[in-house]
Scaffold this motif. Structure first.
Motif, PDB file in Angstrom:
ATOM      1  N   GLY A   1      36.977  39.877  37.975  1.00 57.61           N
ATOM      2  CA  GLY A   1      36.435  39.376  39.233  1.00 57.61           C
ATOM      3  C   GLY A   1      37.442  39.246  40.354  1.00 57.61           C
ATOM      4  N   LYS A   2      38.652  39.721  40.146  1.00 58.50           N
ATOM      5  CA  LYS A   2      39.715  39.502  41.135  1.00 58.50           C
ATOM      6  C   LYS A   2      39.424  40.112  42.496  1.00 58.50           C
ATOM      7  CE  LYS A   2      42.480  43.428  39.832  1.00 58.50           C
ATOM      8  NZ  LYS A   2      43.349  43.982  38.902  1.00 58.50           N
ATOM      9  N   ASP A   3      38.577  41.136  42.544  1.00 58.44           N
ATOM     10  CA  ASP A   3      38.229  41.761  43.821  1.00 58.44           C
ATOM     11  C   ASP A   3      36.840  41.346  44.306  1.00 58.44           C
ATOM     12  OD1 ASP A   3      40.670  43.185  43.920  1.00 58.44           O
ATOM     13  OD2 ASP A   3      39.848  44.703  42.552  1.00 58.44           O
ATOM     14  N   ASN A   4      36.238  40.378  43.650  1.00 59.41           N
ATOM     15  CA  ASN A   4      34.900  39.910  44.003  1.00 59.41           C
ATOM     16  C   ASN A   4      35.028  38.800  45.049  1.00 59.41           C
ATOM     17  OD1 ASN A   4      32.498  38.247  43.957  1.00 59.41           O
ATOM     18  ND2 ASN A   4      31.886  39.379  42.130  1.00 59.41           N
TER      19      ASN A   4
ATOM     20  N   LYS B   1      36.114  34.752  44.629  1.00 59.22           N
ATOM     21  CA  LYS B   1      37.271  34.188  45.340  1.00 59.22           C
ATOM     22  C   LYS B   1      36.842  33.008  46.209  1.00 59.22           C
ATOM     23  CE  LYS B   1      39.992  38.437  45.691  1.00 59.22           C
ATOM     24  NZ  LYS B   1      40.553  39.409  46.631  1.00 59.22           N
ATOM     25  N   ALA B   2      35.691  33.156  46.870  1.00 60.40           N
ATOM     26  CA  ALA B   2      35.194  32.083  47.733  1.00 60.40           C
ATOM     27  C   ALA B   2      34.870  30.832  46.912  1.00 60.40           C
ATOM     28  CB  ALA B   2      33.965  32.549  48.494  1.00 60.40           C
ATOM     29  N   LEU B   3      34.303  31.023  45.720  1.00 60.23           N
ATOM     30  CA  LEU B   3      33.996  29.876  44.863  1.00 60.23           C
ATOM     31  C   LEU B   3      35.271  29.151  44.455  1.00 60.23           C
ATOM     32  CD1 LEU B   3      32.137  28.071  43.206  1.00 60.23           C
ATOM     33  CD2 LEU B   3      32.270  29.758  41.360  1.00 60.23           C
ATOM     34  N   ILE B   4      36.283  29.897  44.061  1.00 59.82           N
ATOM     35  CA  ILE B   4      37.559  29.276  43.674  1.00 59.82           C
ATOM     36  C   ILE B   4      38.137  28.490  44.846  1.00 59.82           C
ATOM     37  CG2 ILE B   4      39.972  29.756  43.043  1.00 59.82           C
ATOM     38  CD1 ILE B   4      38.101  30.012  40.672  1.00 59.82           C
ATOM     39  N   GLU B   5      38.101  29.061  46.044  1.00 62.79           N
ATOM     40  CA  GLU B   5      38.629  28.364  47.221  1.00 62.79           C
ATOM     41  C   GLU B   5      37.809  27.110  47.522  1.00 62.79           C
ATOM     42  OE1 GLU B   5      41.558  28.797  48.759  1.00 62.79           O
ATOM     43  OE2 GLU B   5      41.781  30.216  47.098  1.00 62.79           O
TER      44      GLU B   5
END
Length: 84
Positions: A55-58, A62-66
Motif C-alpha cells: 500500500g505504499k503508493d496508495n 497514506k492519508a489514513l496513516i497521516e
C-alpha cells in the motif's frame, strides 16, 4: 472481544471482559456497569497502524496513516478511553 460484548449486551452472559471502547464515550461508561482494570495490574496493550509495502503508493492508505497521527484522531481515540 466483540463476541463477549454481544453475549453481555444481549443478557446471554451476566458479565464479561469487553473492550473499553465498546462501553465508554467522552470519559464515562455509556451502558451497563463497568470495572476498569487498573493499569498497574497489566502491561500496556499497544495498538499500532502500519503501512504495508503493498500500500505504499496508495494515496488513501497514506492519508489514513497521516490522519491517525493527527490531533483529531488523538481526541477521538482518547474519547473512547484509550491513552496515546
Amino acid at each position: 472481544i466483540t463476541q463477549a460484548f454481544q453475549f453481555v449486551s444481549t443478557g446471554n452472559a451476566e458479565l464479561g471482559f469487553v473492550a473499553l471502547s465498546q462501553i465508554f464515550k467522552d470519559g464515562k461508561v455509556t451502558q451497563g456497569s463497568a470495572w476498569i482494570v487498573p493499569a498497574n495490574l497489566h502491561d500496556p496493550i499497544r495498538q499500532d497502524a502500519v503501512l504495508l509495502d503493498k500500500g505504499k503508493d496508495n494515496a488513501a492508505a497514506k492519508a489514513l496513516i497521516e490522519y491517525l497521527k493527527g490531533p483529531k484522531a488523538a481526541a477521538l481515540i482518547k474519547s473512547y478511553g484509550y491513552k496515546i
